[in-house]
Design a protein around this motif. Structure first.
Motif, PDB file in Angstrom:
ATOM      1  N   SER A 137      26.503  26.470  -7.296  1.00  0.00           N
ATOM      2  CA  SER A 137      25.043  26.568  -7.292  1.00  0.00           C
ATOM      3  C   SER A 137      24.385  25.457  -8.093  1.00  0.00           C
ATOM      4  O   SER A 137      23.190  25.530  -8.381  1.00  0.00           O
ATOM      5  CB  SER A 137      24.606  27.936  -7.850  1.00  0.00           C
ATOM      6  N   THR A 138      25.146  24.425  -8.464  1.00  0.00           N
ATOM      7  CA  THR A 138      24.578  23.299  -9.194  1.00  0.00           C
ATOM      8  C   THR A 138      23.516  22.633  -8.331  1.00  0.00           C
ATOM      9  O   THR A 138      23.797  22.176  -7.218  1.00  0.00           O
ATOM     10  CB  THR A 138      25.677  22.278  -9.560  1.00  0.00           C
ATOM     11  N   VAL A 139      22.277  22.573  -8.831  1.00  0.00           N
ATOM     12  CA  VAL A 139      21.163  22.150  -7.981  1.00  0.00           C
ATOM     13  C   VAL A 139      21.313  20.691  -7.563  1.00  0.00           C
ATOM     14  O   VAL A 139      21.029  20.327  -6.414  1.00  0.00           O
ATOM     15  CB  VAL A 139      19.819  22.382  -8.700  1.00  0.00           C
ATOM     16  N   GLU A 140      21.753  19.819  -8.493  1.00  0.00           N
ATOM     17  CA  GLU A 140      21.919  18.411  -8.128  1.00  0.00           C
ATOM     18  C   GLU A 140      22.890  18.260  -6.966  1.00  0.00           C
ATOM     19  O   GLU A 140      22.612  17.576  -5.984  1.00  0.00           O
ATOM     20  CB  GLU A 140      22.454  17.595  -9.323  1.00  0.00           C
ATOM     21  N   THR A 141      24.052  18.910  -7.100  1.00  0.00           N
ATOM     22  CA  THR A 141      25.083  18.772  -6.074  1.00  0.00           C
ATOM     23  C   THR A 141      24.658  19.414  -4.759  1.00  0.00           C
ATOM     24  O   THR A 141      24.907  18.875  -3.673  1.00  0.00           O
ATOM     25  CB  THR A 141      26.396  19.396  -6.575  1.00  0.00           C
ATOM     26  N   ASP A 142      24.002  20.546  -4.843  1.00  0.00           N
ATOM     27  CA  ASP A 142      23.492  21.194  -3.633  1.00  0.00           C
ATOM     28  C   ASP A 142      22.483  20.295  -2.915  1.00  0.00           C
ATOM     29  O   ASP A 142      22.501  20.188  -1.676  1.00  0.00           O
ATOM     30  CB  ASP A 142      22.829  22.525  -3.991  1.00  0.00           C
ATOM     31  N   SER A 143      21.630  19.627  -3.683  1.00  0.00           N
ATOM     32  CA  SER A 143      20.633  18.733  -3.081  1.00  0.00           C
ATOM     33  C   SER A 143      21.303  17.539  -2.416  1.00  0.00           C
ATOM     34  O   SER A 143      20.913  17.120  -1.307  1.00  0.00           O
ATOM     35  CB  SER A 143      19.647  18.265  -4.159  1.00  0.00           C
TER      36      SER A 143
END
Length: 551
Positions: A137-143
Motif C-alpha cells: 500500500s506504499t503510495v509512491e510505489t502504487d502511483s
C-alpha cells in the motif's frame, strides 16, 4: 570463503574493549541468530518477534535463484532487456547497490517527481517493470505502478506480461495483482523492509537485471556462523560497539568509500542505520562522505573506511588517523571495514541490531516515518494550497521558514542560509539538505554537502526526496534534536496524472515535502524551504548560497 575485516582505533577501539566482552557474556550474537525477540526489552518484543527471519536468509532465499533465473530467461527471449524497479527505501536501495556492484544496469524509480516519472516511461517495448512494496500500500510505489500500467495500455501492450510484483503474502497488492493475472513473487513477511536485501525485494530485480545473486547469498552464508558466534573476534559485535558504544557517544558515523568494490554501499548502510537507530531522542547519524577524506573532523564523529576486500593486511589494520584529519581527539575514532557485498550486508544488519541493544532502542520500528506519511495525506486531503506561505521571494527562489520564528530580518537566500547555519550547535549539530528534485539530472547538487561541511565544520547530510523519507527521515524526527534542515523543492516542468487517483504526481510530491517539513516543525526542528520558481536559475542561486563562505 568470504572474509570480513573490522578493525578499530582510538575511541572506537576503546568501545570494542569495553562492550564486546559483555555482549559475548550475554550471548547477544547467538541469541539474535536464534531469533530471540527479548533482546531489546519488553516494549520491543512484539515487533522484534516478527522481524528476525533476516538472520536465515542466506539459506532460506535459495529457492529464488532458479525461479528468477527461469523468469529472466523467459523475459529475455521475449525481447525485454531493460529492467525498471519501482520501490522505496530498502526495496530500492538494496537492488541499486547489488546491481551497481555487479556492473549491470537497472533503472530505479523511487521518486514522485512528475518529470522523473515521465522520463522513466520510455522504451516500453523492451521494458520489464518490477513493482516492490512490502505493505502493498506504499503510495509512491502504487502511483508508479499505475503510471506504468497506463503507459503500457496506451502503447497497446499487456501490462501483466511486462510487470513483476514483489510483495508480502496477503497484502492488498498481492491479492489485486494475482486476481489481475500478474506475476507475483512473495517475500518473507517476517523481515522488515530495511533488512530485506537478501529477500525477494533485493534478489528479484537484481537477478532480472543480470546480477549474480547466488554468489551474493554464498558470501552471506559463508559469514553467518562467524556473525552468530559469541566470541570477542565477532566482527559484528566489534562494529556495533564502535558504532554505539563510544563514551561519550560519538553519534555521527562518517562512511568513506576508500576503495571498496561495493558501489554505493554507503547509501544502503545509511538507511539501515538511520531508520533503525534514530528514535526516542537517540541514534546514530550516518554521514555518507562526499569526495575525499575530510581535512578535519568533528569530535562527535567516528570515521568508517570502506576498503577493498583484497586490501593488504596493513591497510585494514592499525591506521594513521591523520587520514581522518584534524586534532588528536577528532581523529581518534576510526573503523576500517572490508568484505564482499553479501558478507557486508549480513555484517551491517547484525551490527545495527546489536547497536540497538546498546542504545536501548528497538531497531525494527520506524514511528516517525509513519507520522510524515500521515501529514502528507492530510495535505493532499486539504488541497496543496494549504501549505505555509513563503516569507519572501528572492530572484527565482521562494523562501519559507518553519519550526519557530527564527528567520529574523533576512530578505535574501544568502541571508536565510546564514541564519539557518547560525542555529547549528557547534558541538553536536548537523545540517540536513533534503532535495525534492531529479537525483539524476540534478546529481551534482549533492556536492553542497561537502561545501557545507567545509564551511561549518559540522556534519552535512544530503537526501533526495522522497526516498530519504524511508531512510534518514526517521532519524531527523526521532533522533536527537540537534539538526537544522534545508529543503529544496521545485515546480515540475509539466505535471502528470496518477491514473485512478484524485491527485497528480506534482501534488503528491509537494504534499510529501510539506508533510515532512510540518512534522519536523512540530518537533521543534528549524526548517528552511527554498522553492525554485524557475528550476535552472533557482538551482544556481541555491547552489551558490550553500557553497558560499567555504573555509
Amino acid at each position: 570463503m568470504s572474509t570480513l575485516e573490522v578493525t578499530a582505533t582510538g575511541a572506537a577501539a576503546d568501545a570494542v574493549t569495553t562492550h564486546v566482552p559483555t555482549l559475548v557474556q550475554d550471548r547477544v550474537a547467538s541469541r539474535i541468530f536464534a531469533k530471540d525477540h527479548t533482546l531489546w526489552g519488553p516494549a520491543a518484543e512484539e515487533e522484534s518477534a516478527k522481524r528476525l527471519n533476516w538472520t536465515g536468509l542466506p539459506r532460506t532465499s535459495r529457492h529464488l535463484i532458479g525461479e528468477v533465473a527461469a523468469l529472466r530467461e523467459e523475459l529475455s527471449q521475449a525481447g525485454y532487456d531493460r529492467v525498471v524497479l519501482c520501490g522505496m527505501g530498502g526495496s530500492s536501495l538494496a537492488p541499486e547497490v547489488i546491481c551497481a556492484t555487479a556492473g549491470v544496469p537497472i533503472d530505479v524509480l523511487d521518486s514522485s517527481d512528475p518529470d522523473v516519472v515521465r522520463a522513466a516511461l520510455t522504451d516500453l517495448d523492451r521494458t520489464v517493470v518490477v513493482v516492490s512494496s512490502k505493505s502493498g500500500s506504499t503510495v509512491e510505489t502504487d502511483s508508479q505502478r499505475r503510471a506504468f500500467e497506463q503507459a503500457f495500455r496506451d502503447a497497446g501492450l499487456d501490462p501483466s506480461a511486462r510487470m513483476v510484483i514483489v510483495t508480502d503474502p496477503g497484502s492488498p497488492l498481492d491479492n489485486d495483482a494475482r486476481a489481475a493475472g500478474f506475476r507475483v513473487v512473495n517475500a518473507d513477511p517476517q523481515v522488515g523492509g530495511r533488512y530485506s536485501a537478501l529477500t525477494a525485494f533485493g534478489l528479484v530485480p537484481s537477478a532480472l537485471a543480470g546480477a549474480d545473486v547466488e554468489t551474493l547469498l554464498d558470501d552471506a552464508e559463508a559469514v553467518s556462523d562467524l556473525l552468530a558466534a559469541d566470541d570477542d573476534a565477532n566482527p559484528a559485535l566489534r562494529l556495533a560497539a564502535a558504532m554505539a558504544g563510544t563514551q561519550p557517544l560519538r553519534d555521527k558515523l562518517v562512511l568513506v568509500d576508500d576503495g571498496t568494490e561495493n558501489v554505493g554501499f554507503g547509501a544502503w548502510a545509511e538507511q539501515l542505520i538511520a531508520e533503525s537507530t534514530g528514535k526516542d531522542g537517540t541514534g546514530i547519524l550516518p554521514v555518507v562522505a562526499i569526495g575525499s577524506a575530510p581535512a578535519s573532523l568533528y569530535d562527535d564523529g567516528t570515521v568508517v573506511r570502506l576498503v577493498a576486500t583484497d586490501s593488504e593486511s596493513d591497510s585494514v589494520g592499525e591506521q594513521d588517523t591523520s587520514d581522518a584529519g584534524g586534532s588528536a581527539s577528532s581523529a581518534a575514532s576510526l573503523v576500517t571495514v572490508a568484505g564482499p557485498l553479501g558478507a557486508q550486508i549480513m555484517l551491517w544488519e547484525t551490527a545495527t541490531a546489536v547497536a540497538g541493544r546498546l542504545l536501548g532502542i528497538s531497531p525494527f520500528d520506524q514511528p516517525d516515518v509513519e507520522s510524515a506519511k500521515a501529514a502528507a495525506r492530510e495535505l493532499l486531503d486539504a488541497g496543496i494550497g494549504a501549505g505555509v506561505e513563503p516569507a519572501f521571494t528572492d530572484g527565482s527562489v521562494e523562501v519559507t521558514a518553519l519550526g519557530g520564528d527564527w528567520l529574523g530580518d533576512a530578505t535574501t537566500v544568502d541571508a536565510a542560509v546564514d541564519t539557518l547555519l547560525g542555529l547549528l550547535d557547534d558541538q553536536q549539530g548537523y545540517i540536513a539538505v533534503m532535495a525534492y528534485l531529479d537525483r539524476l539530472g540534478d546529481a551534482d547538487l549533492e556536492l553542497v554537502a561537502r561545501d557545507l561541511f567545509d564551511r561549518t565544520g559540522r556534519p552535512a547530510t544530503f537526501g533526495w526526496g522522497p526516498r530519504f523519507l524511508h531512510s534518514t527521515g526517521q532519524y531527523h524526527k526521532g533522533g536527537p534534536a540537534t539538526g537544522v534542515y534545508l529543503q529544496v523543492t521545485t515546480a515540475p516542468t509539466q505535471d502528470l496524472e496518477v491514473p485512478g487517483r484524485e491527485f497528480t504526481f506534482g501534488e503528491f510530491i509537494a504534499a510529501q515535502a510539506g508533510g515532512d517539513a510540518a512534522v519536523l516543525a512540530e518537533h521543534g526542528r528549524p526548517v528552511l524551504r527554498l522553492h525554485l520558481t524557475a528550476h535552472d536559475e533557482g538551482l544556481e542561486q541555491v547552489r551558490a548560497a550553500l557553497s558560499r563562505g567555504r573555509a
